[in-house]
Scaffold this motif. Structure first.
Motif, PDB file in Angstrom:
ATOM      1  N   UNK A  31     -20.487  44.449 -61.857  1.00 57.74           N
ATOM      2  CA  UNK A  31     -19.206  43.737 -61.814  1.00 57.74           C
ATOM      3  C   UNK A  31     -19.434  42.235 -61.711  1.00 57.74           C
ATOM      4  N   UNK A  32     -20.288  41.831 -60.804  1.00 60.21           N
ATOM      5  CA  UNK A  32     -20.550  40.394 -60.621  1.00 60.21           C
ATOM      6  C   UNK A  32     -21.224  39.822 -61.856  1.00 60.21           C
ATOM      7  N   UNK A  33     -22.152  40.584 -62.443  1.00 59.22           N
ATOM      8  CA  UNK A  33     -22.800  40.120 -63.659  1.00 59.22           C
ATOM      9  C   UNK A  33     -21.807  39.896 -64.788  1.00 59.22           C
ATOM     10  N   UNK A  34     -20.825  40.802 -64.907  1.00 61.26           N
ATOM     11  CA  UNK A  34     -19.799  40.654 -65.941  1.00 61.26           C
ATOM     12  C   UNK A  34     -18.936  39.428 -65.681  1.00 61.26           C
TER      13      UNK A  34
ATOM     14  N   UNK B  48     -17.094  26.664 -59.078  1.00 59.26           N
ATOM     15  CA  UNK B  48     -15.670  26.981 -58.908  1.00 59.26           C
ATOM     16  C   UNK B  48     -15.461  28.480 -58.830  1.00 59.26           C
ATOM     17  N   UNK B  49     -16.095  29.199 -59.748  1.00 57.73           N
ATOM     18  CA  UNK B  49     -15.941  30.664 -59.780  1.00 57.73           C
ATOM     19  C   UNK B  49     -16.466  31.275 -58.482  1.00 57.73           C
ATOM     20  N   UNK B  50     -17.553  30.743 -57.973  1.00 62.83           N
ATOM     21  CA  UNK B  50     -18.124  31.255 -56.723  1.00 62.83           C
ATOM     22  C   UNK B  50     -17.195  30.983 -55.546  1.00 62.83           C
ATOM     23  N   UNK B  51     -16.636  29.777 -55.483  1.00 63.43           N
ATOM     24  CA  UNK B  51     -15.720  29.435 -54.392  1.00 63.43           C
ATOM     25  C   UNK B  51     -14.475  30.321 -54.418  1.00 63.43           C
ATOM     26  N   UNK B  52     -13.930  30.564 -55.620  1.00 68.42           N
ATOM     27  CA  UNK B  52     -12.750  31.426 -55.728  1.00 68.42           C
ATOM     28  C   UNK B  52     -13.088  32.860 -55.347  1.00 68.42           C
TER      29      UNK B  52
ATOM     30  N   UNK C 133     -25.831  17.047 -71.780  1.00 71.48           N
ATOM     31  CA  UNK C 133     -25.899  16.863 -70.335  1.00 71.48           C
ATOM     32  C   UNK C 133     -24.546  17.138 -69.689  1.00 71.48           C
ATOM     33  N   UNK C 134     -23.481  16.631 -70.313  1.00 68.73           N
ATOM     34  CA  UNK C 134     -22.151  16.830 -69.751  1.00 68.73           C
ATOM     35  C   UNK C 134     -21.745  18.304 -69.795  1.00 68.73           C
ATOM     36  N   UNK C 135     -22.074  18.983 -70.903  1.00 69.07           N
ATOM     37  CA  UNK C 135     -21.778  20.419 -70.994  1.00 69.07           C
ATOM     38  C   UNK C 135     -22.505  21.174 -69.887  1.00 69.07           C
ATOM     39  N   UNK C 136     -23.762  20.780 -69.621  1.00 64.31           N
ATOM     40  CA  UNK C 136     -24.497  21.409 -68.531  1.00 64.31           C
ATOM     41  C   UNK C 136     -23.822  21.202 -67.190  1.00 64.31           C
ATOM     42  N   UNK C 137     -23.353  19.975 -66.938  1.00 65.32           N
ATOM     43  CA  UNK C 137     -22.619  19.692 -65.699  1.00 65.32           C
ATOM     44  C   UNK C 137     -21.354  20.535 -65.637  1.00 65.32           C
ATOM     45  N   UNK C 138     -20.647  20.613 -66.772  1.00 70.26           N
ATOM     46  CA  UNK C 138     -19.402  21.388 -66.819  1.00 70.26           C
ATOM     47  C   UNK C 138     -19.651  22.858 -66.483  1.00 70.26           C
ATOM     48  N   UNK C 139     -20.694  23.426 -67.071  1.00 71.21           N
ATOM     49  CA  UNK C 139     -21.013  24.825 -66.793  1.00 71.21           C
ATOM     50  C   UNK C 139     -21.376  25.023 -65.328  1.00 71.21           C
ATOM     51  N   UNK C 140     -22.133  24.073 -64.765  1.00 73.19           N
ATOM     52  CA  UNK C 140     -22.501  24.180 -63.357  1.00 73.19           C
ATOM     53  C   UNK C 140     -21.306  24.077 -62.432  1.00 73.19           C
ATOM     54  N   UNK C 141     -20.420  23.114 -62.697  1.00 77.19           N
ATOM     55  CA  UNK C 141     -19.226  22.939 -61.868  1.00 77.19           C
ATOM     56  C   UNK C 141     -18.342  24.172 -61.934  1.00 77.19           C
ATOM     57  N   UNK C 142     -18.208  24.768 -63.119  1.00 74.72           N
ATOM     58  CA  UNK C 142     -17.370  25.958 -63.247  1.00 74.72           C
ATOM     59  C   UNK C 142     -18.002  27.169 -62.589  1.00 74.72           C
ATOM     60  N   UNK C 143     -19.306  27.242 -62.598  1.00 76.29           N
ATOM     61  CA  UNK C 143     -19.964  28.329 -61.871  1.00 76.29           C
ATOM     62  C   UNK C 143     -19.706  28.196 -60.372  1.00 76.29           C
TER      63      UNK C 143
END
Length: 672
Positions: free
Chosen positions: A69-72, A51-55, A39-49
């Protein structure tokens, strides 16, 4: 009751043991206590996704938004996010393996699980803000600059507190953290994880699988080779900030081409060749990428012994010959008056490894960590190998434990035999503190090493590094009139006292008349100042003393630590192939004088009274320095100085990264 895979059923017994354990371990991530990690790994992956979108949104005008490019970006990013997640949960995996069921499912343990899950989520949300702020300033994921920030905590924390509303931000993070925690805690996965039984052998199988993932990735994954696009922003977005932070700490690197203003590589290398060229040297190749040149020094070759003493934190301002009236350095002052004394001489950095790098490699301070601390620093074109190839005993003699700052490894793989505190007997160590034996003991061991070389009929080159002039400023009682632990003055005066005793003993040795003594500091006692690179905090002494071979003189040519090696070799009248960036100070023409100073991030080039500073975010600063008043004021950039500064630093980085500063293959003594 649900049949959890932690308890094998009849059908599972037909599987092979290893396959069954891995299958059970994988399924346990979704059912038993390890489902919390899933569950925590799932949260981590979601939060980082997110983060990547915000950046990506923050740098929308710089990003290539093609579908591929976006897919990569997201695909490679997901891969590194997953790796980092498993690094992140290593302590929890170990805890889950060791804690028995009766403790894990106890009602008093449940609040602990909830608390730590919430704290973990809060840290993830905090990371989003930290990455946003770092990206906003540098346009990069966490890297070596972030590592550097962890080193200089006082300045960094002060800057953060003044720049951002820290406390409201920290309080505001409670909102998203609480929402994420609330939805996770209300889920069936969370509830079942706290009640499902899990036997030890199955906890071990699941934990082993979780731990093997980061182990394999540590050995086989290198994010520095990842390239999803020609667009640097796309490449950065595909990375994971936390992974890059630790990768930068491990690799000790700050890439010049990424962070500093650069120009055409060939043009800069060509300009560098012009600046290192001398009347007594000839390049062996026409290629601008090769700075190797044959240096011919007139006169018969001398086989003098070399005793190169690098003194910890010996600022010029501590010495009487520079105007200090406290009487702290009578012995060094006498040596300066009796030898070649260089009074316009600068350290290249603010830490010992910077001075050691410059003295052995004759190179400008590299961006990021010193070469001394970098991986892959073996077999450099070094002063040690040049002497070793001439048949010298070459020894690195240090009073502390040489594993500190990677010094033993560096010297042991660049032409020197290593002698440190571990090689000294109990009888040799009359006094020591955390940094090492006192300088008196160190000098006594250096004399012993010189005696051994002389007895074997070999000339010697001993590189000696002191430690006593360092906090906590402790030294043997009764040697000087300043009590221990009373400050820098005591450290300076004791080191000077030890130098005096060292020279008194050396004069009685049969090898004294054939020895050239070099006394130089590694850096100044402090480096703080109101400007980015306060030049008065880089002024150090250089003394070359050999009464039978050198006439005393005071030399005021502008120079720095990278010039010591070529000057020594010129005094010995040696002909040699060189890759050094330094010059022979004694034959410098006025327009050739310059010095190099730097920190981990800021790279300085001093020409005349003008200091040009290259900045890690791009751009530069220029200052005018008055050596008399020690004042340093901002000034307009001088294009010629900026070009030369970029040429030195960009070219030095390129040459190092492309292996052009390694030993000369096939040269004299190759393979020794």
């Amino acid at each position: 009751m649900t049949d959890y895979p932690c308890v094998p059923n009849q059908s599972q017994r037909h599987d092979s043991g290893l396959f069954r354990r891995f299958r059970e371990g994988f399924r346990s991530l979704f059912i038993d206590r390890f489902s919390l990690l899933g569950l925590f790994v799932g949260v981590y992956l979601g939060v980082n996704a997110i983060t990547r979108t915000l950046l990506m949104i923050l740098s929308a005008s710089q990003v290539d938004f093609g579908l591929t490019q976006v897919g990569a970006i997201y695909g490679v990013g997901l891969f590194f996010d997953g790796i980092t997640a498993f690094y992140f949960i290593i302590p929890v995996v170990l805890y889950f393996i060791l804690v028995p069921d009766r403790v894990f499912r106890h009602r008093f343990h449940l609040p602990v699980v909830h608390l730590f899950f919430f704290v973990g989520v809060y840290i993830l949300c905090y990371g989003v803000v930290a990455e946003w702020l770092f990206w906003d300033e540098f346009g990069k994921r966490f890297n070596f600059i972030a590592v550097d920030y962890l080193v200089y905590t006082t300045e960094v924390i002060g800057n953060i507190m003044e720049s951002y509303p820290v406390y409201p931000l920290l309080a505001g993070l409670l909102v998203p953290s609480s929402l994420i925690y609330f939805f996770c805690a209300r889920s069936r996965v969370f509830r079942d994880a706290l009640t499902a039984p899990c036997h030890l052998k199955h906890r071990a199988a699941t934990g082993f699988m979780c731990l093997m993932i980061p182990v394999v990735c540590f050995l086989g994954v290198d994010s520095s080779r990842v390239r999803v696009s020609d667009n640097a922003f796309n490449n950065e977005l595909a990375k994971n900030g936390l992974y890059e932070l630790f990768a930068a700490f491990r690799n000790n690197d700050l890439d010049y081409a990424t962070f500093y203003d650069g120009r055409d590589t060939t043009a800069m290398l060509t300009r560098l060749r012009e600046m290192v060229a001398t009347d007594n040297s000839e390049f062996i190749s026409e290629s601008p990428e090769d700075i190797t040149r044959r240096v011919v020094n007139p006169g018969d070759e001398k086989r003098l012994n070399i005793m190169l003493v690098t003194i910890e934190s010996m600022s010029a301002e501590y010495m009487g010959i520079f105007g200090n009236g406290s009487g702290l350095t009578p012995n060094l002052d006498r040596l300066a008056q009796g030898g070649l004394f260089f009074d316009n001489f600068y350290a290249t950095g603010t830490r010992s490894v910077r001075g050691l790098e410059a003295l052995t490699l004759s190179t400008v301070p590299t961006a990021g960590r010193s070469i001394v601390k970098r991986p892959g620093n073996e077999g450099m074109f070094s002063l040690g190998y040049l002497f070793k190839e001439r048949g010298y005993d070459t020894k690195w003699v240090y009073g502390g434990y040489g594993y500190f700052d990677n010094m033993n490894y560096y010297y042991g793989n660049n032409g020197f035999s290593v002698v440190d505190r571990t090689d000294m007997s109990a009888g040799e160590k009359t006094f020591a503190n955390i940094w090492g034996v006192c300088d008196g003991d160190l000098f006594n061991r250096s004399l012993k090493e010189a005696d051994a070389s002389w007895a074997a009929g070999k000339p010697f080159m001993n590189f000696v590094f002191t430690t006593s002039n360092h906090r906590p400023y402790t030294y043997p009682e009764g040697k000087i009139d300043i009590p221990v632990k009373t400050g820098r003055a005591g450290g300076v005066k004791y080191t000077d006292y030890a130098v005096g005793e060292f020279m008194k003993a050396a004069r009685e040795k049969p090898w004294f008349d054939d020895t050239l003594f070099v006394f130089v500091a590694d850096h100044c006692g402090s480096s703080a100042g109101k400007t980015s690179l306060p030049l008065r905090k880089y002024e150090i002494p250089l003394i070359l003393y050999s009464p039978k071979t050198i006439e005393p003189a005071r030399i005021s040519k502008l120079c720095s630590q990278i010039d010591v090696a070529p000057t020594l070799l010129a005094l010995l009248n040696w002909d040699y192939d060189s890759k050094f960036l330094g010059r022979n100070i004694l034959t410098m023409k006025p327009d050739e004088e310059r010095a190099f100073v730097g920190t981990y991030q800021k790279l300085g080039y001093l020409k005349g009274d003008r200091l040009t500073v290259l900045l890690p975010k791009g751009g530069s600063e220029t200052y005018v320095y008055d050596r008399v008043t020690k004042k340093q004021v901002r000034a307009g950039v001088r294009d010629a100085d900026l070009t030369d500064a970029i040429s030195y630093y960009q070219s030095a980085s390129w040459l190092y990264k492309n292996g052009m500063t390694r030993r000369i293959k096939g040269g004299p003594g190759w393979g020794a």
